[in-house]
Design a protein around this motif. Structure first.
Motif, PDB file in Angstrom:
ATOM      1  N   ARG A   1       0.767  -1.122   0.152  1.00 45.96           N
ATOM      2  CA  ARG A   1      -0.022  -0.092  -0.090  1.00 45.96           C
ATOM      3  C   ARG A   1       1.115   1.261  -0.056  1.00 45.96           C
ATOM      4  O   ARG A   1       0.651   2.171  -0.751  1.00 45.96           O
ATOM      5  CB  ARG A   1      -0.908   0.014   1.371  1.00 45.96           C
ATOM      6  CG  ARG A   1      -1.912  -1.065   1.127  1.00 45.96           C
ATOM      7  CD  ARG A   1      -2.988  -0.755   2.267  1.00 45.96           C
ATOM      8  NE  ARG A   1      -2.394  -0.849   3.555  1.00 45.96           N
ATOM      9  CZ  ARG A   1      -2.445  -2.155   4.328  1.00 45.96           C
ATOM     10  NH1 ARG A   1      -3.051  -3.238   3.627  1.00 45.96           N
ATOM     11  NH2 ARG A   1      -2.010  -2.182   5.316  1.00 45.96           N
ATOM     12  N   ALA A   2       1.813   1.264   0.913  1.00 45.29           N
ATOM     13  CA  ALA A   2       2.796   2.364   0.905  1.00 45.29           C
ATOM     14  C   ALA A   2       3.445   2.575  -0.437  1.00 45.29           C
ATOM     15  O   ALA A   2       3.839   3.703  -0.796  1.00 45.29           O
ATOM     16  CB  ALA A   2       3.954   2.328   1.913  1.00 45.29           C
ATOM     17  N   ALA A   3       4.025   1.468  -1.132  1.00 44.35           N
ATOM     18  CA  ALA A   3       4.704   1.635  -2.399  1.00 44.35           C
ATOM     19  C   ALA A   3       3.848   2.092  -3.475  1.00 44.35           C
ATOM     20  O   ALA A   3       4.242   2.718  -4.174  1.00 44.35           O
ATOM     21  CB  ALA A   3       5.217   0.152  -2.656  1.00 44.35           C
ATOM     22  N   ALA A   4       2.511   1.741  -3.478  1.00 42.94           N
ATOM     23  CA  ALA A   4       1.565   2.400  -4.496  1.00 42.94           C
ATOM     24  C   ALA A   4       1.490   3.834  -4.698  1.00 42.94           C
ATOM     25  O   ALA A   4       1.360   4.548  -5.317  1.00 42.94           O
ATOM     26  CB  ALA A   4       0.148   1.942  -4.015  1.00 42.94           C
ATOM     27  N   ILE A   5       1.819   4.606  -3.330  1.00 43.82           N
ATOM     28  CA  ILE A   5       1.818   5.939  -3.333  1.00 43.82           C
ATOM     29  C   ILE A   5       2.813   6.706  -4.101  1.00 43.82           C
ATOM     30  O   ILE A   5       2.926   7.464  -4.519  1.00 43.82           O
ATOM     31  CB  ILE A   5       1.832   6.417  -1.815  1.00 43.82           C
ATOM     32  CG1 ILE A   5       0.404   5.913  -1.090  1.00 43.82           C
ATOM     33  CG2 ILE A   5       2.035   7.912  -1.677  1.00 43.82           C
ATOM     34  CD1 ILE A   5       0.729   6.300   0.326  1.00 43.82           C
ATOM     35  N   TYR A   6       4.181   5.876  -3.917  1.00 44.08           N
ATOM     36  CA  TYR A   6       5.397   6.421  -4.418  1.00 44.08           C
ATOM     37  C   TYR A   6       5.679   5.779  -5.847  1.00 44.08           C
ATOM     38  O   TYR A   6       5.698   4.542  -5.697  1.00 44.08           O
ATOM     39  CB  TYR A   6       6.636   6.198  -3.398  1.00 44.08           C
ATOM     40  CG  TYR A   6       6.449   6.814  -2.258  1.00 44.08           C
ATOM     41  CD1 TYR A   6       6.373   8.175  -1.939  1.00 44.08           C
ATOM     42  CD2 TYR A   6       5.792   6.011  -1.280  1.00 44.08           C
ATOM     43  CE1 TYR A   6       5.677   8.754  -0.916  1.00 44.08           C
ATOM     44  CE2 TYR A   6       5.561   6.501   0.069  1.00 44.08           C
ATOM     45  CZ  TYR A   6       5.485   7.810   0.156  1.00 44.08           C
ATOM     46  OH  TYR A   6       5.311   8.485   1.362  1.00 44.08           O
ATOM     47  N   THR A   7       5.722   6.573  -6.948  1.00 43.04           N
ATOM     48  CA  THR A   7       5.815   5.765  -8.337  1.00 43.04           C
ATOM     49  C   THR A   7       7.030   5.831  -9.096  1.00 43.04           C
ATOM     50  O   THR A   7       7.233   5.547  -9.941  1.00 43.04           O
ATOM     51  CB  THR A   7       4.686   6.464  -9.182  1.00 43.04           C
ATOM     52  OG1 THR A   7       4.839   7.784  -9.465  1.00 43.04           O
ATOM     53  CG2 THR A   7       3.159   6.045  -8.641  1.00 43.04           C
ATOM     54  N   ALA A   8       8.228   6.508  -8.173  1.00 41.89           N
ATOM     55  CA  ALA A   8       9.558   7.046  -8.945  1.00 41.89           C
ATOM     56  C   ALA A   8      10.410   6.543  -7.742  1.00 41.89           C
ATOM     57  O   ALA A   8      10.149   6.896  -6.494  1.00 41.89           O
ATOM     58  CB  ALA A   8       9.396   8.042  -9.270  1.00 41.89           C
ATOM     59  N   ARG A   9      11.487   6.115  -8.270  1.00 45.07           N
ATOM     60  CA  ARG A   9      12.531   5.581  -7.283  1.00 45.07           C
ATOM     61  C   ARG A   9      13.784   6.814  -7.830  1.00 45.07           C
ATOM     62  O   ARG A   9      14.321   6.749  -8.941  1.00 45.07           O
ATOM     63  CB  ARG A   9      12.946   4.267  -7.518  1.00 45.07           C
ATOM     64  CG  ARG A   9      14.193   3.898  -6.898  1.00 45.07           C
ATOM     65  CD  ARG A   9      14.073   2.289  -6.844  1.00 45.07           C
ATOM     66  NE  ARG A   9      13.010   1.447  -6.287  1.00 45.07           N
ATOM     67  CZ  ARG A   9      12.831   1.108  -5.220  1.00 45.07           C
ATOM     68  NH1 ARG A   9      13.903   1.182  -4.067  1.00 45.07           N
ATOM     69  NH2 ARG A   9      11.737   0.222  -4.804  1.00 45.07           N
ATOM     70  N   LEU A  10      14.537   6.945  -6.889  1.00 43.38           N
ATOM     71  CA  LEU A  10      15.553   7.952  -6.964  1.00 43.38           C
ATOM     72  C   LEU A  10      16.824   7.271  -6.565  1.00 43.38           C
ATOM     73  O   LEU A  10      16.983   6.588  -5.379  1.00 43.38           O
ATOM     74  CB  LEU A  10      15.356   9.303  -5.962  1.00 43.38           C
ATOM     75  CG  LEU A  10      16.545  10.342  -6.200  1.00 43.38           C
ATOM     76  CD1 LEU A  10      16.840  10.869  -7.571  1.00 43.38           C
ATOM     77  CD2 LEU A  10      16.179  11.424  -5.130  1.00 43.38           C
ATOM     78  N   THR A  11      17.811   7.208  -7.202  1.00 37.84           N
ATOM     79  CA  THR A  11      19.044   6.646  -6.875  1.00 37.84           C
ATOM     80  C   THR A  11      20.241   7.858  -7.122  1.00 37.84           C
ATOM     81  O   THR A  11      20.496   8.481  -8.199  1.00 37.84           O
ATOM     82  CB  THR A  11      19.253   5.691  -8.089  1.00 37.84           C
ATOM     83  OG1 THR A  11      18.273   4.565  -8.105  1.00 37.84           O
ATOM     84  CG2 THR A  11      20.810   4.896  -7.528  1.00 37.84           C
ATOM     85  N   ILE A  12      21.009   7.729  -5.978  1.00 40.59           N
ATOM     86  CA  ILE A  12      22.045   8.623  -5.881  1.00 40.59           C
ATOM     87  C   ILE A  12      23.523   8.104  -5.400  1.00 40.59           C
ATOM     88  O   ILE A  12      23.362   6.848  -4.775  1.00 40.59           O
ATOM     89  CB  ILE A  12      21.740   9.732  -4.979  1.00 40.59           C
ATOM     90  CG1 ILE A  12      21.616   9.425  -3.437  1.00 40.59           C
ATOM     91  CG2 ILE A  12      20.499  10.622  -5.451  1.00 40.59           C
ATOM     92  CD1 ILE A  12      21.394  10.598  -2.692  1.00 40.59           C
ATOM     93  N   ASP A  13      24.473   8.743  -5.889  1.00 39.63           N
ATOM     94  CA  ASP A  13      25.655   7.879  -5.347  1.00 39.63           C
ATOM     95  C   ASP A  13      26.285   8.877  -4.227  1.00 39.63           C
ATOM     96  O   ASP A  13      26.269   9.911  -4.257  1.00 39.63           O
ATOM     97  CB  ASP A  13      26.646   7.911  -6.467  1.00 39.63           C
ATOM     98  CG  ASP A  13      26.260   7.070  -7.567  1.00 39.63           C
ATOM     99  OD1 ASP A  13      25.917   5.988  -7.290  1.00 39.63           O
ATOM    100  OD2 ASP A  13      26.554   7.457  -8.798  1.00 39.63           O
TER     101      ASP A  13
END
Length: 84
Positions: A32-44
């Protein structure tokens, strides 16, 4: 050695197939929580910084993801008048 182990393993099937099927239908809290967030941010980042971030989140009693979402939300607020 050849006896049956009664402990359920990671991918072990439950004894009752009906329960197993119904368990897949119920959305998990994480799902349910993942459905709210639709983008993943990757940083080094450096391992040292990653460690400091994890310690800070743990000391505040929150997850790293929640802490960083709040931080980014404060730094980059919604523009006024923009629809959400």
């Amino acid at each position: 050695m050849t006896g049956r182990n009664d402990k359920r393993g990671f991918a072990a099937r439950p004894v009752d197939a009906e329960t197993w099927i119904k368990a897949g239908e119920a959305p998990s809290a994480q799902g349910r929580a993942a459905a709210i967030y639709t983008a993943r941010l990757t940083i080094d980042i450096t391992p040292d910084l990653r460690g400091r971030i994890k310690v800070a989140a743990f000391s505040r009693g929150v997850t790293v993801a929640d802490m960083l979402r709040e931080l980014l939300g404060r730094e980059y607020p919604e523009p006024e008048g923009e629809p959400q």
